[in-house]
Design a protein around this motif. Structure first.
Motif, PDB file in Angstrom:
ATOM      1  N   LEU A 159       0.851  -1.185   0.000  1.00 16.29           N
ATOM      2  CA  LEU A 159       0.000   0.000   0.000  1.00 16.29           C
ATOM      3  C   LEU A 159       0.884   1.232   0.000  1.00 16.29           C
ATOM      4  O   LEU A 159       1.779   1.358   0.835  1.00 16.29           O
ATOM      5  CB  LEU A 159      -0.893   0.015   1.243  1.00 16.29           C
ATOM      6  N   VAL A 160       0.650   2.142  -0.939  1.00  8.72           N
ATOM      7  CA  VAL A 160       1.375   3.412  -1.006  1.00  8.72           C
ATOM      8  C   VAL A 160       0.362   4.536  -0.835  1.00  8.72           C
ATOM      9  O   VAL A 160      -0.663   4.572  -1.524  1.00  8.72           O
ATOM     10  CB  VAL A 160       2.139   3.578  -2.329  1.00  8.72           C
ATOM     11  N   VAL A 161       0.635   5.446   0.099  1.00  6.25           N
ATOM     12  CA  VAL A 161      -0.279   6.539   0.413  1.00  6.25           C
ATOM     13  C   VAL A 161       0.459   7.868   0.302  1.00  6.25           C
ATOM     14  O   VAL A 161       1.568   8.012   0.828  1.00  6.25           O
ATOM     15  CB  VAL A 161      -0.862   6.387   1.836  1.00  6.25           C
ATOM     16  N   ALA A 162      -0.139   8.829  -0.385  1.00  2.00           N
ATOM     17  CA  ALA A 162       0.427  10.167  -0.481  1.00  2.00           C
ATOM     18  C   ALA A 162       0.253  10.890   0.853  1.00  2.00           C
ATOM     19  O   ALA A 162      -0.845  10.933   1.407  1.00  2.00           O
ATOM     20  CB  ALA A 162      -0.275  10.944  -1.594  1.00  2.00           C
ATOM     21  N   ASP A 163       1.340  11.468   1.368  1.00  2.00           N
ATOM     22  CA  ASP A 163       1.276  12.333   2.542  1.00  2.00           C
ATOM     23  C   ASP A 163       1.359  13.770   2.021  1.00  2.00           C
ATOM     24  O   ASP A 163       2.444  14.272   1.726  1.00  2.00           O
ATOM     25  CB  ASP A 163       2.411  12.033   3.504  1.00  2.00           C
ATOM     26  N   THR A 164       0.216  14.425   1.911  1.00  2.00           N
ATOM     27  CA  THR A 164       0.150  15.728   1.260  1.00  2.00           C
ATOM     28  C   THR A 164       1.006  16.761   1.972  1.00  2.00           C
ATOM     29  O   THR A 164       1.741  17.524   1.335  1.00  2.00           O
ATOM     30  CB  THR A 164      -1.309  16.214   1.196  1.00  2.00           C
ATOM     31  N   PHE A 165       0.915  16.835   3.297  1.00  2.00           N
ATOM     32  CA  PHE A 165       1.688  17.834   4.035  1.00  2.00           C
ATOM     33  C   PHE A 165       3.164  17.454   4.137  1.00  2.00           C
ATOM     34  O   PHE A 165       4.023  18.313   4.270  1.00  2.00           O
ATOM     35  CB  PHE A 165       1.124  18.017   5.443  1.00  2.00           C
ATOM     36  N   GLY A 166       3.471  16.167   4.081  1.00  2.00           N
ATOM     37  CA  GLY A 166       4.851  15.717   4.230  1.00  2.00           C
ATOM     38  C   GLY A 166       5.649  15.723   2.952  1.00  2.00           C
ATOM     39  O   GLY A 166       6.852  15.479   2.969  1.00  2.00           O
ATOM     40  N   SER A 167       4.984  15.970   1.797  1.00  2.00           N
ATOM     41  CA  SER A 167       5.647  15.971   0.497  1.00  2.00           C
ATOM     42  C   SER A 167       6.381  14.651   0.240  1.00  2.00           C
ATOM     43  O   SER A 167       7.490  14.622  -0.287  1.00  2.00           O
ATOM     44  CB  SER A 167       6.630  17.141   0.385  1.00  2.00           C
ATOM     45  N   GLU A 168       5.711  13.552   0.612  1.00  5.35           N
ATOM     46  CA  GLU A 168       6.298  12.240   0.416  1.00  5.35           C
ATOM     47  C   GLU A 168       5.198  11.196   0.252  1.00  5.35           C
ATOM     48  O   GLU A 168       4.025  11.460   0.529  1.00  5.35           O
ATOM     49  CB  GLU A 168       7.184  11.861   1.601  1.00  5.35           C
ATOM     50  N   ALA A 169       5.592  10.054  -0.237  1.00  7.25           N
ATOM     51  CA  ALA A 169       4.690   8.912  -0.319  1.00  7.25           C
ATOM     52  C   ALA A 169       5.200   7.842   0.632  1.00  7.25           C
ATOM     53  O   ALA A 169       6.396   7.533   0.645  1.00  7.25           O
ATOM     54  CB  ALA A 169       4.626   8.372  -1.741  1.00  7.25           C
ATOM     55  N   LEU A 170       4.301   7.290   1.441  1.00  2.00           N
ATOM     56  CA  LEU A 170       4.646   6.267   2.423  1.00  2.00           C
ATOM     57  C   LEU A 170       4.117   4.915   1.969  1.00  2.00           C
ATOM     58  O   LEU A 170       3.081   4.841   1.302  1.00  2.00           O
ATOM     59  CB  LEU A 170       4.056   6.627   3.784  1.00  2.00           C
ATOM     60  N   ALA A 171       4.803   3.856   2.344  1.00  2.88           N
ATOM     61  CA  ALA A 171       4.394   2.500   1.972  1.00  2.88           C
ATOM     62  C   ALA A 171       4.304   1.611   3.200  1.00  2.88           C
ATOM     63  O   ALA A 171       5.021   1.821   4.195  1.00  2.88           O
ATOM     64  CB  ALA A 171       5.361   1.892   0.966  1.00  2.88           C
ATOM     65  N   TRP A 172       3.399   0.644   3.136  1.00  6.22           N
ATOM     66  CA  TRP A 172       3.266  -0.401   4.146  1.00  6.22           C
ATOM     67  C   TRP A 172       3.059  -1.732   3.436  1.00  6.22           C
ATOM     68  O   TRP A 172       2.611  -1.784   2.288  1.00  6.22           O
ATOM     69  CB  TRP A 172       2.049  -0.171   5.041  1.00  6.22           C
ATOM     70  N   THR A 173       3.348  -2.803   4.139  1.00  2.29           N
ATOM     71  CA  THR A 173       2.999  -4.141   3.668  1.00  2.29           C
ATOM     72  C   THR A 173       1.679  -4.548   4.314  1.00  2.29           C
ATOM     73  O   THR A 173       1.494  -4.375   5.525  1.00  2.29           O
ATOM     74  CB  THR A 173       4.100  -5.149   4.030  1.00  2.29           C
ATOM     75  N   ILE A 174       0.767  -5.072   3.496  1.00  2.00           N
ATOM     76  CA  ILE A 174      -0.560  -5.480   3.971  1.00  2.00           C
ATOM     77  C   ILE A 174      -0.513  -6.959   4.367  1.00  2.00           C
ATOM     78  O   ILE A 174      -0.220  -7.823   3.534  1.00  2.00           O
ATOM     79  CB  ILE A 174      -1.631  -5.269   2.883  1.00  2.00           C
ATOM     80  N   ARG A 175      -0.826  -7.243   5.610  1.00  2.00           N
ATOM     81  CA  ARG A 175      -0.929  -8.626   6.061  1.00  2.00           C
ATOM     82  C   ARG A 175      -2.245  -9.242   5.567  1.00  2.00           C
ATOM     83  O   ARG A 175      -3.174  -8.522   5.179  1.00  2.00           O
ATOM     84  CB  ARG A 175      -0.878  -8.690   7.578  1.00  2.00           C
ATOM     85  N   PRO A 176      -2.360 -10.572   5.602  1.00  2.00           N
ATOM     86  CA  PRO A 176      -3.611 -11.210   5.149  1.00  2.00           C
ATOM     87  C   PRO A 176      -4.858 -10.711   5.862  1.00  2.00           C
ATOM     88  O   PRO A 176      -5.951 -10.708   5.273  1.00  2.00           O
ATOM     89  CB  PRO A 176      -3.359 -12.701   5.422  1.00  2.00           C
TER      90      PRO A 176
END
Length: 290
Positions: A159-176
């Motif tokens: 999962l990649v999510v835009a952080d609008t205020f942080g000027s970055e994109a964050l990622a996580w791994t999705i568990r089952p």
């Protein structure tokens, strides 16, 4: 590269959350309180009225349409037969408005929040909420300042999510089970938003990352409301390509689709503020062939 922008639809109040589904474009119009679908030829259908401002869109495996209702912090579900119900209530987690959403192929939804109401001048840290396919809610992450547009990469578990205020994109791994682990910075575009000791915004982020869409190479097109463009970003932060908004407009969401999957759709507006957007229908949807 110079590209031709084609107007698909105009005279919206604030188009957001662009998607491509079943041979049509789908968008929310915050201040019109409606979700629309639009054919590639520009024929418009009102799919659902959402009085408390619609935002993020997605679908469950059975074809049910999910819509974030921002003001009352709920996610609505329109079943294939047309019945509308509350799929999830997010009020326990969202102090401000609920916002954009992404849904996995097996029905796990992730909804960002704004951390503040439109009329507040002091943004607060927001949260990302996980909704299981049965509508059960849980805090997914509070380690993001303004979770906005989201994408699922081709592996189905990133999962990649835009952080609008942080000027970055964050990622996580999705568990089952839908929980998120292994938070990491997927792309860093530079300076974050500056907020003074009193909570006032005193400096814009390098890029105001917003609604997004994954391309076939797991790069992500992200709207940049600050830079008035859409950016194609590779993991690590390299900007591979960009498309500028029409003159005087910013880009707040984008989607990939069209008959051949090579059309980029941009949701464009002069700004995102309630008072001017409610008063004037100046938002447009444009497309460009890549």
């Amino acid at each position: 590269m110079t590209r031709t922008l084609t107007t698909l639809h105009r005279r919206g109040h604030f188009f957001e959350s662009g998607r491509w589904r079943d041979g049509r474009w789908w968008v929310s119009d915050f201040y019109a309180g409606a979700v629309y679908s639009i054919t590639p030829d520009g024929d418009v259908t009102t799919e659902l009225a959402v009085p408390h401002w619609p935002s993020g869109l997605g679908w469950l495996p059975d074809g049910s349409l999910l819509v974030v209702s921002m003001g009352d912090r709920r996610v609505l579900r329109r079943a294939p037969g047309g019945d509308v119900s509350v799929h999830a209530d997010l009020a326990e987690y969202c102090e401000g408005l609920a916002n954009d959403m992404v849904v996995t192929a097996d029905g796990h939804a992730y909804v960002g929040s704004m951390g503040y109401e439109w009329d507040e001048a002091r943004p607060q840290k927001a949260v990302l909420v996980h909704i299981s396919p049965d509508g059960t809610t849980a805090l997914a992450s509070d380690e993001v300042t303004f979770p906005n547009g989201g994408s699922i990469l081709s592996d189905g578990v990133t999962l990649v999510v835009a952080d609008t205020f942080g000027s970055e994109a964050l990622a996580w791994t999705i568990r089952p089970d839908g929980t998120l682990v292994d938070r990491r910075i997927w792309a860093d575009l530079g300076v974050a938003m500056k907020i003074d000791a009193g909570g006032q915004i005193v400096g814009l982020p390098a890029a105001g990352l917003d609604g997004c869409a994954v391309d076939p190479h797991d790069r992500i097109w992200m709207a940049d409301g600050v830079g008035r463009r859409a950016l194609l970003i590779a993991e690590g932060g390299e900007i591979v390509d960009e498309v500028a908004a029409p003159e005087g407009l910013s880009v707040y969401s984008c989607a990939l689709g069209g008959p051949n999957g090579t059309t980029l759709m941009l949701c464009c507006s002069p700004d995102h503020l309630p008072t001017p957007r409610q008063a004037a229908a100046e938002s447009v949807i444009v497309t460009v062939e890549l």
